[in-house]
Design a protein around this motif. Sequence first.
Motif, PDB file in Angstrom:
ATOM      1  N   LEU A 100       0.794  -1.085   0.074  1.00  0.00           N
ATOM      2  CA  LEU A 100       0.041  -0.091   0.170  1.00  0.00           C
ATOM      3  C   LEU A 100       0.804   1.245   0.032  1.00  0.00           C
ATOM      4  O   LEU A 100       0.620   2.402  -0.565  1.00  0.00           O
ATOM      5  CB  LEU A 100      -0.931  -0.138   1.125  1.00  0.00           C
ATOM      6  N   ASN A 101       1.945   1.226   0.718  1.00  0.00           N
ATOM      7  CA  ASN A 101       2.908   2.382   0.857  1.00  0.00           C
ATOM      8  C   ASN A 101       3.457   2.561  -0.496  1.00  0.00           C
ATOM      9  O   ASN A 101       3.474   3.878  -1.071  1.00  0.00           O
ATOM     10  CB  ASN A 101       3.928   1.985   1.671  1.00  0.00           C
ATOM     11  N   TRP A 102       3.878   1.569  -1.340  1.00  0.00           N
ATOM     12  CA  TRP A 102       4.444   1.693  -2.858  1.00  0.00           C
ATOM     13  C   TRP A 102       3.549   2.208  -3.626  1.00  0.00           C
ATOM     14  O   TRP A 102       3.528   3.151  -4.421  1.00  0.00           O
ATOM     15  CB  TRP A 102       4.981   0.337  -3.301  1.00  0.00           C
ATOM     16  N   LEU A 103       2.078   1.894  -3.461  1.00  0.00           N
ATOM     17  CA  LEU A 103       1.307   1.977  -4.292  1.00  0.00           C
ATOM     18  C   LEU A 103       0.740   3.856  -4.035  1.00  0.00           C
ATOM     19  O   LEU A 103       0.696   4.469  -5.045  1.00  0.00           O
ATOM     20  CB  LEU A 103      -0.302   1.355  -3.967  1.00  0.00           C
ATOM     21  N   LEU A 104       0.502   4.136  -2.963  1.00  0.00           N
ATOM     22  CA  LEU A 104       0.459   5.714  -2.623  1.00  0.00           C
ATOM     23  C   LEU A 104       1.540   6.532  -2.863  1.00  0.00           C
ATOM     24  O   LEU A 104       1.263   7.631  -3.606  1.00  0.00           O
ATOM     25  CB  LEU A 104       0.108   5.645  -1.047  1.00  0.00           C
ATOM     26  N   LEU A 105       2.717   6.246  -2.845  1.00  0.00           N
ATOM     27  CA  LEU A 105       3.959   6.803  -3.106  1.00  0.00           C
ATOM     28  C   LEU A 105       3.976   6.924  -4.554  1.00  0.00           C
ATOM     29  O   LEU A 105       4.479   7.965  -5.075  1.00  0.00           O
ATOM     30  CB  LEU A 105       5.060   6.435  -2.600  1.00  0.00           C
ATOM     31  N   GLY A 106       3.640   5.935  -5.345  1.00  0.00           N
ATOM     32  CA  GLY A 106       3.735   6.108  -6.704  1.00  0.00           C
ATOM     33  C   GLY A 106       2.748   6.704  -7.344  1.00  0.00           C
ATOM     34  O   GLY A 106       2.955   7.454  -8.182  1.00  0.00           O
ATOM     35  N   LEU A 107       1.278   6.725  -6.845  1.00  0.00           N
ATOM     36  CA  LEU A 107       0.493   7.639  -7.118  1.00  0.00           C
ATOM     37  C   LEU A 107       0.846   9.060  -6.666  1.00  0.00           C
ATOM     38  O   LEU A 107       0.391   9.887  -7.888  1.00  0.00           O
ATOM     39  CB  LEU A 107      -0.943   7.373  -6.600  1.00  0.00           C
ATOM     40  N   LEU A 108       1.334   9.227  -5.718  1.00  0.00           N
ATOM     41  CA  LEU A 108       1.711  10.751  -5.294  1.00  0.00           C
ATOM     42  C   LEU A 108       2.892  11.029  -6.225  1.00  0.00           C
ATOM     43  O   LEU A 108       2.809  12.364  -6.712  1.00  0.00           O
ATOM     44  CB  LEU A 108       2.337  10.797  -3.945  1.00  0.00           C
ATOM     45  N   ALA A 109       3.805  10.288  -6.855  1.00  0.00           N
ATOM     46  CA  ALA A 109       4.777  10.740  -7.816  1.00  0.00           C
ATOM     47  C   ALA A 109       4.483  10.951  -8.821  1.00  0.00           C
ATOM     48  O   ALA A 109       4.794  11.973  -9.692  1.00  0.00           O
ATOM     49  CB  ALA A 109       5.832   9.662  -7.755  1.00  0.00           C
ATOM     50  N   LEU A 110       3.322  10.352  -9.490  1.00  0.00           N
ATOM     51  CA  LEU A 110       2.619  10.695 -10.763  1.00  0.00           C
ATOM     52  C   LEU A 110       2.031  11.822 -10.801  1.00  0.00           C
ATOM     53  O   LEU A 110       1.944  12.616 -11.569  1.00  0.00           O
ATOM     54  CB  LEU A 110       1.720   9.519 -11.053  1.00  0.00           C
ATOM     55  N   LEU A 111       1.374  12.201  -9.763  1.00  0.00           N
ATOM     56  CA  LEU A 111       0.372  13.518  -9.492  1.00  0.00           C
ATOM     57  C   LEU A 111       1.641  14.657  -9.629  1.00  0.00           C
ATOM     58  O   LEU A 111       1.241  15.714 -10.266  1.00  0.00           O
ATOM     59  CB  LEU A 111      -0.261  13.463  -8.313  1.00  0.00           C
ATOM     60  N   MET A 112       2.543  14.517  -9.054  1.00  0.00           N
ATOM     61  CA  MET A 112       3.632  15.527  -9.071  1.00  0.00           C
ATOM     62  C   MET A 112       4.372  15.702 -10.384  1.00  0.00           C
ATOM     63  O   MET A 112       4.703  16.819 -10.691  1.00  0.00           O
ATOM     64  CB  MET A 112       4.712  15.238  -7.951  1.00  0.00           C
ATOM     65  N   ALA A 113       4.517  14.600 -11.131  1.00  0.00           N
ATOM     66  CA  ALA A 113       5.241  14.514 -12.425  1.00  0.00           C
ATOM     67  C   ALA A 113       4.442  14.893 -13.363  1.00  0.00           C
ATOM     68  O   ALA A 113       4.782  15.685 -14.554  1.00  0.00           O
ATOM     69  CB  ALA A 113       6.021  13.072 -12.412  1.00  0.00           C
ATOM     70  N   PHE A 114       3.231  14.581 -13.428  1.00  0.00           N
ATOM     71  CA  PHE A 114       2.028  15.002 -14.459  1.00  0.00           C
ATOM     72  C   PHE A 114       2.380  16.431 -15.114  1.00  0.00           C
ATOM     73  O   PHE A 114       2.137  16.441 -16.215  1.00  0.00           O
ATOM     74  CB  PHE A 114       0.797  14.293 -14.193  1.00  0.00           C
ATOM     75  N   PRO A 115       2.116  17.440 -14.233  1.00  0.00           N
ATOM     76  CA  PRO A 115       2.044  18.828 -14.533  1.00  0.00           C
ATOM     77  C   PRO A 115       3.436  19.128 -15.450  1.00  0.00           C
ATOM     78  O   PRO A 115       3.356  19.758 -16.395  1.00  0.00           O
ATOM     79  CB  PRO A 115       1.926  19.553 -13.196  1.00  0.00           C
ATOM     80  N   PHE A 116       4.458  18.576 -14.927  1.00  0.00           N
ATOM     81  CA  PHE A 116       5.772  18.841 -15.720  1.00  0.00           C
ATOM     82  C   PHE A 116       5.815  18.008 -16.970  1.00  0.00           C
ATOM     83  O   PHE A 116       6.218  18.545 -18.140  1.00  0.00           O
ATOM     84  CB  PHE A 116       6.969  18.166 -14.776  1.00  0.00           C
TER      85      PHE A 116
END
Length: 287
Positions: free
Chosen positions: A13-29
Amino acid sequence: MKLRKGFNWFEGLNWLLLGLLALLMAFPFWSVLAMSFSKPEAVYEGLFLLWPKGLTTVAYSAVFSNALFLRALQNSIIVTVAGTALSMLLTISLAYPLSKKAIIGSSTMLFLAFFTMLFSGGIIPTYMLVKELGMLNTLWSLIVPSALSVFNLMIMVSFFRSLPAELEESAKIDGSNDIGILARIIIPISLPVIATLTLFYAVSKWNIFFQAVMFNGNPEQMTLQVLLRQMLLQTTSEAVDAASNIPNIGASIKMAMIIIATVPILIIYPFLQKYFAKGAMIGSIKG
């Protein structure tokens, strides 16, 4: 290597949440990057672009052919390199003596430095001081007033105090003076914290904006961030289109400039990452 039995749901669950958070941060860029390499017509029409549409580098060609942009880029590089070098020189040379409690007045000086974090002169006194020093409309106004960060100074002082005193004592027995000890012993073993603070200073100097607007009214001394702001605030792209002879390229140029202003700091980080990893381990291993 023995494999674990079962599945660790908490870790998954940690990997999933951190992965989604990373995608949310990287998507605008990533979205801005895709638009900067897309056809100007697609960007101008406001289409949602996950991948570049009509891959082209025309926006980057237009940006780098602009003399004003090249001047602003040069100014930002000068401020970042010279400002970071001066800031690190002042931080190291001041933190080393302040880390020595045996030096008379070091605690008082450290308190006075900390006091400036709580209270400052304000905008108007700062502007008057820069003006009296003759630094208005010069790059020095972006380098000297912010040359020393007290927060970074505190970090450096704390790190120096954590170093074993025996290192300096043995060097003094061998006949080394304080400058030699600092240059040959303290600085080499302090590379993790030096790399960290160097990145802090470099990011601050590269992104400097408020001081650039307040102290510099000369277009020749404009930094990249100020130029980027001016372009982003443009309501139309007629001037840009007329200069580049490519219709509707204004929005693409804005995206390209955002990428150009962001990428240099992203490039620096991998070279300093090994020092960050080493710095995180300092104090965790005792020998």
